[in-house]
Motif scaffolding. Sequence first.
Motif, PDB file in Angstrom:
ATOM      1  N   GLY A 225      37.599 -43.757 -29.398  1.00 49.42           N
ATOM      2  CA  GLY A 225      38.754 -42.845 -28.738  1.00 49.42           C
ATOM      3  C   GLY A 225      38.817 -42.926 -27.482  1.00 49.42           C
ATOM      4  O   GLY A 225      37.989 -43.608 -26.815  1.00 49.42           O
ATOM      5  N   SER A 226      39.725 -42.302 -26.699  1.00 55.02           N
ATOM      6  CA  SER A 226      40.181 -42.709 -25.337  1.00 55.02           C
ATOM      7  C   SER A 226      39.053 -42.082 -24.553  1.00 55.02           C
ATOM      8  O   SER A 226      39.063 -42.624 -23.126  1.00 55.02           O
ATOM      9  N   GLY A 227      38.246 -41.182 -24.948  1.00 56.95           N
ATOM     10  CA  GLY A 227      37.393 -40.537 -24.199  1.00 56.95           C
ATOM     11  C   GLY A 227      36.011 -41.217 -24.382  1.00 56.95           C
ATOM     12  O   GLY A 227      34.621 -40.496 -23.915  1.00 56.95           O
ATOM     13  N   GLY A 228      35.764 -42.093 -25.028  1.00 57.90           N
ATOM     14  CA  GLY A 228      34.513 -42.645 -25.385  1.00 57.90           C
ATOM     15  C   GLY A 228      34.011 -42.164 -26.669  1.00 57.90           C
ATOM     16  O   GLY A 228      34.509 -41.201 -27.333  1.00 57.90           O
ATOM     17  N   GLY A 229      33.248 -43.164 -27.519  1.00 59.32           N
ATOM     18  CA  GLY A 229      32.809 -42.834 -28.601  1.00 59.32           C
ATOM     19  C   GLY A 229      33.788 -43.205 -29.842  1.00 59.32           C
ATOM     20  O   GLY A 229      34.858 -43.324 -29.593  1.00 59.32           O
ATOM     21  N   SER A 230      33.258 -42.626 -31.143  1.00 58.50           N
ATOM     22  CA  SER A 230      34.028 -42.922 -32.260  1.00 58.50           C
ATOM     23  C   SER A 230      35.357 -41.949 -32.386  1.00 58.50           C
ATOM     24  O   SER A 230      35.267 -40.677 -31.984  1.00 58.50           O
ATOM     25  N   LEU A 231      36.560 -42.520 -32.822  1.00 56.64           N
ATOM     26  CA  LEU A 231      37.720 -41.747 -32.797  1.00 56.64           C
ATOM     27  C   LEU A 231      37.618 -40.684 -33.927  1.00 56.64           C
ATOM     28  O   LEU A 231      38.072 -39.576 -33.958  1.00 56.64           O
ATOM     29  N   LEU A 232      36.894 -41.215 -35.044  1.00 65.61           N
ATOM     30  CA  LEU A 232      36.746 -40.368 -36.173  1.00 65.61           C
ATOM     31  C   LEU A 232      35.111 -39.938 -36.564  1.00 65.61           C
ATOM     32  O   LEU A 232      34.916 -40.026 -37.529  1.00 65.61           O
ATOM     33  N   GLY A 233      34.378 -39.941 -35.353  1.00 64.82           N
ATOM     34  CA  GLY A 233      33.202 -39.211 -35.651  1.00 64.82           C
ATOM     35  C   GLY A 233      32.047 -40.273 -35.323  1.00 64.82           C
ATOM     36  O   GLY A 233      32.433 -41.363 -35.385  1.00 64.82           O
ATOM     37  N   ALA A 234      31.089 -39.876 -34.760  1.00 69.18           N
ATOM     38  CA  ALA A 234      29.964 -40.859 -34.685  1.00 69.18           C
ATOM     39  C   ALA A 234      29.541 -41.547 -35.858  1.00 69.18           C
ATOM     40  O   ALA A 234      29.485 -41.178 -36.893  1.00 69.18           O
ATOM     41  N   ALA A 235      28.957 -42.959 -35.579  1.00 69.96           N
ATOM     42  CA  ALA A 235      28.691 -43.750 -36.542  1.00 69.96           C
ATOM     43  C   ALA A 235      27.190 -43.398 -36.983  1.00 69.96           C
ATOM     44  O   ALA A 235      26.358 -44.352 -37.179  1.00 69.96           O
ATOM     45  N   ASP A 236      26.998 -42.338 -37.396  1.00 71.80           N
ATOM     46  CA  ASP A 236      25.540 -41.856 -37.901  1.00 71.80           C
ATOM     47  C   ASP A 236      25.460 -42.520 -39.227  1.00 71.80           C
ATOM     48  O   ASP A 236      26.240 -42.713 -39.954  1.00 71.80           O
ATOM     49  N   ALA A 237      24.335 -43.007 -39.487  1.00 69.16           N
ATOM     50  CA  ALA A 237      23.942 -43.828 -40.671  1.00 69.16           C
ATOM     51  C   ALA A 237      22.440 -43.679 -41.092  1.00 69.16           C
ATOM     52  O   ALA A 237      21.598 -43.508 -40.206  1.00 69.16           O
ATOM     53  N   LEU A 238      22.346 -43.802 -42.406  1.00 73.41           N
ATOM     54  CA  LEU A 238      21.051 -43.784 -42.912  1.00 73.41           C
ATOM     55  C   LEU A 238      20.529 -45.318 -43.377  1.00 73.41           C
ATOM     56  O   LEU A 238      21.382 -45.899 -44.378  1.00 73.41           O
ATOM     57  N   VAL A 239      19.472 -45.826 -42.890  1.00 78.55           N
ATOM     58  CA  VAL A 239      19.260 -47.019 -43.473  1.00 78.55           C
ATOM     59  C   VAL A 239      18.032 -47.054 -44.439  1.00 78.55           C
ATOM     60  O   VAL A 239      17.089 -46.330 -43.944  1.00 78.55           O
ATOM     61  N   SER A 240      18.374 -47.676 -45.392  1.00 76.41           N
ATOM     62  CA  SER A 240      17.273 -47.676 -46.332  1.00 76.41           C
ATOM     63  C   SER A 240      17.225 -49.201 -47.021  1.00 76.41           C
ATOM     64  O   SER A 240      17.858 -49.772 -47.746  1.00 76.41           O
ATOM     65  N   GLY A 241      15.928 -49.964 -46.446  1.00 77.66           N
ATOM     66  CA  GLY A 241      15.834 -51.150 -46.801  1.00 77.66           C
ATOM     67  C   GLY A 241      16.986 -52.053 -46.475  1.00 77.66           C
ATOM     68  O   GLY A 241      17.442 -51.987 -45.125  1.00 77.66           O
ATOM     69  N   GLN A 242      17.440 -52.803 -47.150  1.00 81.88           N
ATOM     70  CA  GLN A 242      18.766 -53.727 -46.729  1.00 81.88           C
ATOM     71  C   GLN A 242      19.847 -52.984 -46.955  1.00 81.88           C
ATOM     72  O   GLN A 242      21.085 -53.715 -46.423  1.00 81.88           O
ATOM     73  N   PHE A 243      19.977 -51.441 -47.129  1.00 79.91           N
ATOM     74  CA  PHE A 243      21.378 -50.958 -47.145  1.00 79.91           C
ATOM     75  C   PHE A 243      21.248 -50.002 -45.850  1.00 79.91           C
ATOM     76  O   PHE A 243      20.423 -49.346 -45.494  1.00 79.91           O
ATOM     77  N   LYS A 244      22.530 -49.761 -45.503  1.00 79.55           N
ATOM     78  CA  LYS A 244      22.799 -48.976 -44.488  1.00 79.55           C
ATOM     79  C   LYS A 244      24.228 -48.064 -45.097  1.00 79.55           C
ATOM     80  O   LYS A 244      25.269 -48.358 -45.330  1.00 79.55           O
ATOM     81  N   PHE A 245      23.886 -46.585 -45.240  1.00 75.21           N
ATOM     82  CA  PHE A 245      24.776 -45.509 -45.488  1.00 75.21           C
ATOM     83  C   PHE A 245      25.471 -44.731 -44.453  1.00 75.21           C
ATOM     84  O   PHE A 245      24.757 -44.239 -43.683  1.00 75.21           O
ATOM     85  N   GLY A 246      26.810 -44.572 -44.387  1.00 70.34           N
ATOM     86  CA  GLY A 246      27.336 -43.698 -43.388  1.00 70.34           C
ATOM     87  C   GLY A 246      27.585 -42.431 -43.715  1.00 70.34           C
ATOM     88  O   GLY A 246      27.199 -42.157 -45.114  1.00 70.34           O
TER      89      GLY A 246
END
Length: 542
Positions: A225-246
């Motif tokens: 976004g123009s003010g910094g950060g993600s335009l559609l929400g923070a890129a929060d994610a859950l990491v489980s082994g080789q997988f990463k879930f948004g």
Amino acid sequence: MTEQTTPTAPTTPAPERRDSTSDLGRAANQANAVMGIYGISGTGKSNLADTAAEYCYETYGKLTLCYVADLGGFGTKRLTLIRHGIMRVYDPRNHVNPFETMELIAQGAFPLTLTDPERGYAEPDVPLILPRRFVYEMRCPSGHAVGRFESQAVMNAKAAAGLLPCPTCGLVTTLANAQGVDRVVVRHRMFKDVGLRIYDSGTALNEWAMSDLQDQSARGTLPSGSGGGSLLGAADALVSGQFKFGSSSVSQYGFVQNRTYGWLSHIKKIPDQVLPAIMTFHVEQSKGDESTGGDMLYGPKIAGNARTGAMGGWLGNLIHTTIEPFAPDDPRLVYRMWLRNHIDPRDPRKIPYIAKQRGLPTMPDYLEDKPGEPAWTGFSLKVFFTLMREQLAAAEKAAAEQYPQAPGMWAGDVVAGDADEAVSQQTLGGGGGVGASSAPRAATGGGGGVSLPVGASSGRVRRAGGPVAGSPAPAPPPAPGPAPSTGVGAVVAAPPAVAVAVVAAAAAGLAAPPAPALPPAPSAQSSQPSRSPLRRVARPPV
């Protein structure tokens, strides 16, 4: 619940191919909005949509394109229509770039090829062809068509490399010697006999969109976004082994809701539809906030529930499907399609379900199958569209009697060669002094085909096999006649150029230039204003 008399479906006639502009097409078309069907799973939404595909083929001889996004798939009835060629299905959920794909299918695009037509499977990178698209035709120095190209860039590259010999005269066409380029609107042959589209379901498309946003959140590819950060929400994610879930955010829900509005807007504008496109949904309860006036209600399910109350205004006919007891004293269950707002009498909260139909008030509250009768006879869009067509025919007949002098439906053009009507006049005073000019601006004439220099584009488009759209016919020259008097009170329609010259001469203290020769003014005894004749379209027989 009071029993209603439900019309039965008419006997299936032999398919009669009729164009949507024919009398029959006008009588039942009403494809000016997307039809919505919503209900809980198992209430017959998909099968109800399939009866529209049958009606489309039986009545118009037209085929149906169905976009199947529900993970639950479809049943035997649809598979039968697929095997007989009455319906073609496509599952878009494996195609690359989900949001681009949804924009294209909302505009009526369909895969060029299907790997498995029964499942609706196509390769992830298969081209999606729009029902209307531009192609470019280059002409050699002698004016012959050299070839047709899907991309202007590809055409220019081949011309620059000297790879475009004219198939008629043999001259090699280059960027320097090409006579011009025509940009033509064409329709792919796969859409020639298509008259209906079904999206099954809108809820699944919303869920696919939200899933893609979650994946992008996990990858960190969401825009900033123009003010910094993600335009559609923070890129929060859950990491489980080789997988990463948004994860999802409130802004992502709002984004998908807005895109749903855009998709419905695109779908209603798809050309060549003889029946309104259909989108199915699951059920959602609204938030009961200001969007619904504080009232709770049930409606079609999209991402979140902030727009549930608005969905009724985004759709045309909106049908709620249920399985209910046939009558209070008859517990046998029947399929029922509701055509108006209603409340389930078994619901202690009395929350209404929204539903509506675009016909007349004489339409029944609901249509249903009767116990002991074959399924999909009363619970059928064949019955619904037949009732709508009969209502429209009766309404047109009544209107013809009420408005016998009505001009008929406008064809969208005027008789070739008609001159513009004069909408304002100017009074010229004696002695050359005049007031401010109020003469209308002269219309610009011109016509002819679209001729584009190589590498250029134009907003004017000619359709394949037809004239250039938007090219007005040149106005005929004025009829010869004596110049009218320009004394005080004489009313003439002076061309703007002359009017400007008169004003300029008066300002400079010079004699005004002579007035041009104009046709005589209409007689004062005429009681009817001068009008350009319009081409009329005959009313259909009723």
